[in-house]
Design a protein around this motif. Structure first.
Motif, PDB file in Angstrom:
ATOM      1  N   ASN A  28       0.799  -1.226   0.000  1.00  0.00           N
ATOM      2  CA  ASN A  28       0.000   0.000   0.000  1.00  0.00           C
ATOM      3  C   ASN A  28       0.830   1.273   0.000  1.00  0.00           C
ATOM      4  N   GLU A  29       2.139   1.135   0.249  1.00  0.00           N
ATOM      5  CA  GLU A  29       3.033   2.293   0.179  1.00  0.00           C
ATOM      6  C   GLU A  29       3.191   2.792  -1.260  1.00  0.00           C
ATOM      7  N   ILE A  30       2.953   1.905  -2.209  1.00  0.00           N
ATOM      8  CA  ILE A  30       3.210   2.248  -3.618  1.00  0.00           C
ATOM      9  C   ILE A  30       1.947   2.874  -4.222  1.00  0.00           C
ATOM     10  N   THR A  31       2.021   4.168  -4.473  1.00  0.00           N
ATOM     11  CA  THR A  31       0.865   4.894  -5.006  1.00  0.00           C
ATOM     12  C   THR A  31       1.222   5.524  -6.353  1.00  0.00           C
ATOM     13  N   LEU A  32       0.194   5.994  -7.053  1.00  0.00           N
ATOM     14  CA  LEU A  32       0.450   6.721  -8.308  1.00  0.00           C
ATOM     15  C   LEU A  32       1.300   7.958  -8.031  1.00  0.00           C
ATOM     16  N   GLU A  33       0.985   8.650  -6.940  1.00  0.00           N
ATOM     17  CA  GLU A  33       1.700   9.898  -6.624  1.00  0.00           C
ATOM     18  C   GLU A  33       3.194   9.616  -6.385  1.00  0.00           C
ATOM     19  N   ASP A  34       3.494   8.551  -5.632  1.00  0.00           N
ATOM     20  CA  ASP A  34       4.911   8.212  -5.377  1.00  0.00           C
ATOM     21  C   ASP A  34       5.606   7.729  -6.640  1.00  0.00           C
ATOM     22  N   THR A  35       4.853   7.068  -7.499  1.00  0.00           N
ATOM     23  CA  THR A  35       5.453   6.588  -8.754  1.00  0.00           C
ATOM     24  C   THR A  35       5.829   7.785  -9.630  1.00  0.00           C
ATOM     25  N   LEU A  36       4.978   8.807  -9.626  1.00  0.00           N
ATOM     26  CA  LEU A  36       5.292  10.026 -10.390  1.00  0.00           C
ATOM     27  C   LEU A  36       6.560  10.677  -9.828  1.00  0.00           C
ATOM     28  N   GLU A  37       6.649  10.785  -8.507  1.00  0.00           N
ATOM     29  CA  GLU A  37       7.841  11.360  -7.879  1.00  0.00           C
ATOM     30  C   GLU A  37       9.083  10.535  -8.215  1.00  0.00           C
ATOM     31  N   ALA A  38       8.909   9.207  -8.215  1.00  0.00           N
ATOM     32  CA  ALA A  38      10.040   8.318  -8.517  1.00  0.00           C
ATOM     33  C   ALA A  38      10.585   8.616  -9.911  1.00  0.00           C
ATOM     34  N   LEU A  39       9.684   8.791 -10.869  1.00  0.00           N
ATOM     35  CA  LEU A  39      10.123   9.059 -12.243  1.00  0.00           C
ATOM     36  C   LEU A  39      10.702  10.471 -12.381  1.00  0.00           C
ATOM     37  N   ARG A  40      10.102  11.439 -11.678  1.00  0.00           N
ATOM     38  CA  ARG A  40      10.595  12.826 -11.770  1.00  0.00           C
ATOM     39  C   ARG A  40      12.005  12.936 -11.208  1.00  0.00           C
ATOM     40  N   LYS A  41      12.218  12.256 -10.050  1.00  0.00           N
ATOM     41  CA  LYS A  41      13.490  12.449  -9.327  1.00  0.00           C
ATOM     42  C   LYS A  41      14.448  11.271  -9.457  1.00  0.00           C
ATOM     43  N   ASP A  42      14.080  10.272 -10.264  1.00  0.00           N
ATOM     44  CA  ASP A  42      14.896   9.039 -10.353  1.00  0.00           C
ATOM     45  C   ASP A  42      15.125   8.447  -8.964  1.00  0.00           C
ATOM     46  N   GLN A  43      14.076   8.265  -8.197  1.00  0.00           N
ATOM     47  CA  GLN A  43      14.211   7.703  -6.850  1.00  0.00           C
ATOM     48  C   GLN A  43      13.276   6.511  -6.695  1.00  0.00           C
ATOM     49  N   PHE A  44      13.491   5.579  -5.875  1.00  0.00           N
ATOM     50  CA  PHE A  44      14.650   5.312  -5.054  1.00  0.00           C
ATOM     51  C   PHE A  44      15.411   4.226  -5.789  1.00  0.00           C
ATOM     52  N   VAL A  45      16.678   4.494  -6.080  1.00  0.00           N
ATOM     53  CA  VAL A  45      17.471   3.599  -6.923  1.00  0.00           C
ATOM     54  C   VAL A  45      17.872   2.341  -6.132  1.00  0.00           C
ATOM     55  N   VAL A  46      17.636   1.180  -6.732  1.00  0.00           N
ATOM     56  CA  VAL A  46      18.002  -0.092  -6.085  1.00  0.00           C
ATOM     57  C   VAL A  46      19.447  -0.420  -6.446  1.00  0.00           C
ATOM     58  N   GLU A  47      20.269  -0.568  -5.409  1.00  0.00           N
ATOM     59  CA  GLU A  47      21.667  -0.909  -5.660  1.00  0.00           C
ATOM     60  C   GLU A  47      22.083  -2.049  -4.744  1.00  0.00           C
ATOM     61  N   MET A  48      23.113  -2.777  -5.150  1.00  0.00           N
ATOM     62  CA  MET A  48      23.615  -3.840  -4.269  1.00  0.00           C
ATOM     63  C   MET A  48      25.045  -4.177  -4.645  1.00  0.00           C
ATOM     64  N   ASP A  49      25.716  -4.790  -3.706  1.00  0.00           N
ATOM     65  CA  ASP A  49      27.085  -5.213  -3.908  1.00  0.00           C
ATOM     66  C   ASP A  49      27.144  -6.199  -5.087  1.00  0.00           C
ATOM     67  N   GLU A  50      28.121  -6.004  -5.988  1.00  0.00           N
ATOM     68  CA  GLU A  50      28.169  -6.808  -7.211  1.00  0.00           C
ATOM     69  C   GLU A  50      28.419  -8.301  -6.924  1.00  0.00           C
ATOM     70  N   GLU A  51      29.215  -8.573  -5.912  1.00  0.00           N
ATOM     71  CA  GLU A  51      29.489  -9.990  -5.624  1.00  0.00           C
ATOM     72  C   GLU A  51      28.222 -10.676  -5.094  1.00  0.00           C
ATOM     73  N   ILE A  52      27.482  -9.967  -4.242  1.00  0.00           N
ATOM     74  CA  ILE A  52      26.214 -10.516  -3.731  1.00  0.00           C
ATOM     75  C   ILE A  52      25.247 -10.707  -4.896  1.00  0.00           C
ATOM     76  N   ARG A  53      25.204  -9.709  -5.774  1.00  0.00           N
ATOM     77  CA  ARG A  53      24.276  -9.810  -6.912  1.00  0.00           C
ATOM     78  C   ARG A  53      24.583 -11.051  -7.754  1.00  0.00           C
ATOM     79  N   ARG A  54      25.874 -11.262  -8.017  1.00  0.00           N
ATOM     80  CA  ARG A  54      26.228 -12.408  -8.876  1.00  0.00           C
ATOM     81  C   ARG A  54      25.880 -13.732  -8.217  1.00  0.00           C
ATOM     82  N   ARG A  55      26.102 -13.804  -6.900  1.00  0.00           N
ATOM     83  CA  ARG A  55      25.764 -15.061  -6.197  1.00  0.00           C
ATOM     84  C   ARG A  55      24.246 -15.247  -6.128  1.00  0.00           C
ATOM     85  N   ALA A  56      23.524 -14.142  -5.922  1.00  0.00           N
ATOM     86  CA  ALA A  56      22.053 -14.223  -5.868  1.00  0.00           C
ATOM     87  C   ALA A  56      21.497 -14.620  -7.242  1.00  0.00           C
TER      88      ALA A  56
END
Ligand code: 13P
Ligand code: SF4
Length: 339
Positions: free
Chosen positions: A300-328
């Motif tokens: 329920n945290e994900i709304t149209l309004e927050d999605t618009l903000e996400a696209l306007r501000k490029d937020q919130f970027v998902v990042e992770m450690d590359e070694e963890i990503r490769r193992r996952a």
């Protein structure tokens, strides 16, 4: 956009709200094209979002498969964080955005990578099956992932007597029943011995979905007493006795398809309530009962309004450690190969 949304949501969302939502959705679609982005939407998204901006909707498995194939610059994931992480694991060169930092999951937060390492130490050589509702560092400790739609197939694909299945206790119990395996919970019960052999095949973890654990057998009995002709659908994250008392159990998409393909006097969905709204809007001729006090606070945290903000501000970027990503990635790809 207003007309498109009205065609499907006129009986679900009041008109004045629909007009406001349609304006936001139209702006999202404009920005999406301008920024070469794609929007993936989980089946639990609220009706005004679900029926407007996503390029693809689906359950966790379908959206993972889709995320791997995206060739746009930005993936906006309208779902919870572990889903956006899975998209990043599968498609690391893309910018993956999740519209709210608060969209967690009680299952994902029930277990840490250190817990998995402890389990592996305690049960050396036993393969670890991890539900996709976990974070990347937990997936990295895992042999193979699964979702609600392929959990039994993944367990069976291992062709071993023993499996560590984490972190959803109820999904583990439901899979154990489906695959004919017994289950123990090492942190809840001491191990039992039977002629020198440990008495278990599936080793679980006491994590629960805070939404699905709320449905009880009493709820099912009460509903059946009032509506004897109701067809009840339960997500496999529900308690085993609830799943057993239901008429059908499957992933979110499996439940949607079941309603589409069958014709019952009425249905009851034991899952996040917004999905009931989405199915009711798409199938107005099929009466749908809902227990709407049960909502997922994270979805329920994900709304149209927050999605618009996400696209306007490029937020919130998902990042992770590359070694963890490769193992996952290994554990997610191994799952996708099973089906
Ligand atoms: P599905 O994989 O069935 O979409 O389920 C995801 C989820 O979080 C259910 O609570
Ligand atoms: Fe997690 Fe349950 Fe919400 Fe699904 S419904 S995201 S499992 S808390």
């Amino acid at each position: 956009m207003y007309r498109q949304m009205q065609a499907i949501l006129a009986d679900t969302v009041p008109d004045f709200e629909l007009k406001l939502k349609a304006e936001v959705a139209a702006e999202i679609n404009r920005l999406k094209a301008e920024k070469n982005a794609v929007i993936l939407g989980h089946n639990y998204m609220e009706p005004a979002l679900f029926h407007s901006i996503p390029d693809y909707v689906g359950d966790s498995l379908e959206l993972s498969r889709k995320a791997a194939q995206i060739d746009k610059d930005i993936i906006v994931f309208c779902g919870v964080r572990f889903m956006a992480e899975t998209a990043k694991i599968l498609n690391p060169t893309k910018k993956v955005l999740v519209p709210s930092e608060k969209a967690g999951c009680s299952l994902a937060s029930s277990i840490t990578a250190a817990d998995v390492r402890e389990l592996k130490k305690k049960y050396p050589g036993v393969p670890v099956v991890t539900y996709i509702n976990t974070y990347a560092d937990v997936k990295a400790e895992t042999d193979i992932c699964c979702t609600s739609s392929n959990a039994a197939a993944v367990v069976e694909s291992l062709k071993t007597d023993r499996v560590i299945f984490i972190p959803d206790e109820f999904l583990a119990r439901n899979v154990a029943r489906q695959t004919g395996k017994r289950i123990i919970f090492p942190t809840l019960e001491p191990t039992k011995r039977n002629g020198g052999e440990l008495e278990y095949e599936l080793i679980g973890w006491p994590g629960h979905c805070e939404v699905h654990e709320k449905f009880t057998l009493e709820d099912v009995k009460n509903i059946r007493r009032q509506f004897p002709d109701v067809v009840i659908l339960a997500h496999p994250e529900c308690r085993p006795e609830v799943v057993e008392a239901a008429d059908f159990s499957g992933s979110t998409t499996a439940m949607i398809k079941y309603v589409e393909k069958t014709r019952a006097p009425r249905y009851l969905l034991l899952t996040e309530c917004a999905m009931g709204d989405n199915i009711a809007a798409a199938n107005p001729e099929k009466p749908m009962l809902r227990l709407c006090s049960v909502r997922c606070p994270h979805m329920n945290e994900i709304t149209l309004e927050d999605t618009l903000e996400a696209l306007r501000k490029d937020q919130f970027v998902v990042e992770m450690d590359e070694e963890i990503r490769r193992r996952a990635l290994r554990s997610v790809e191994r799952m996708l190969a099973v089906g």
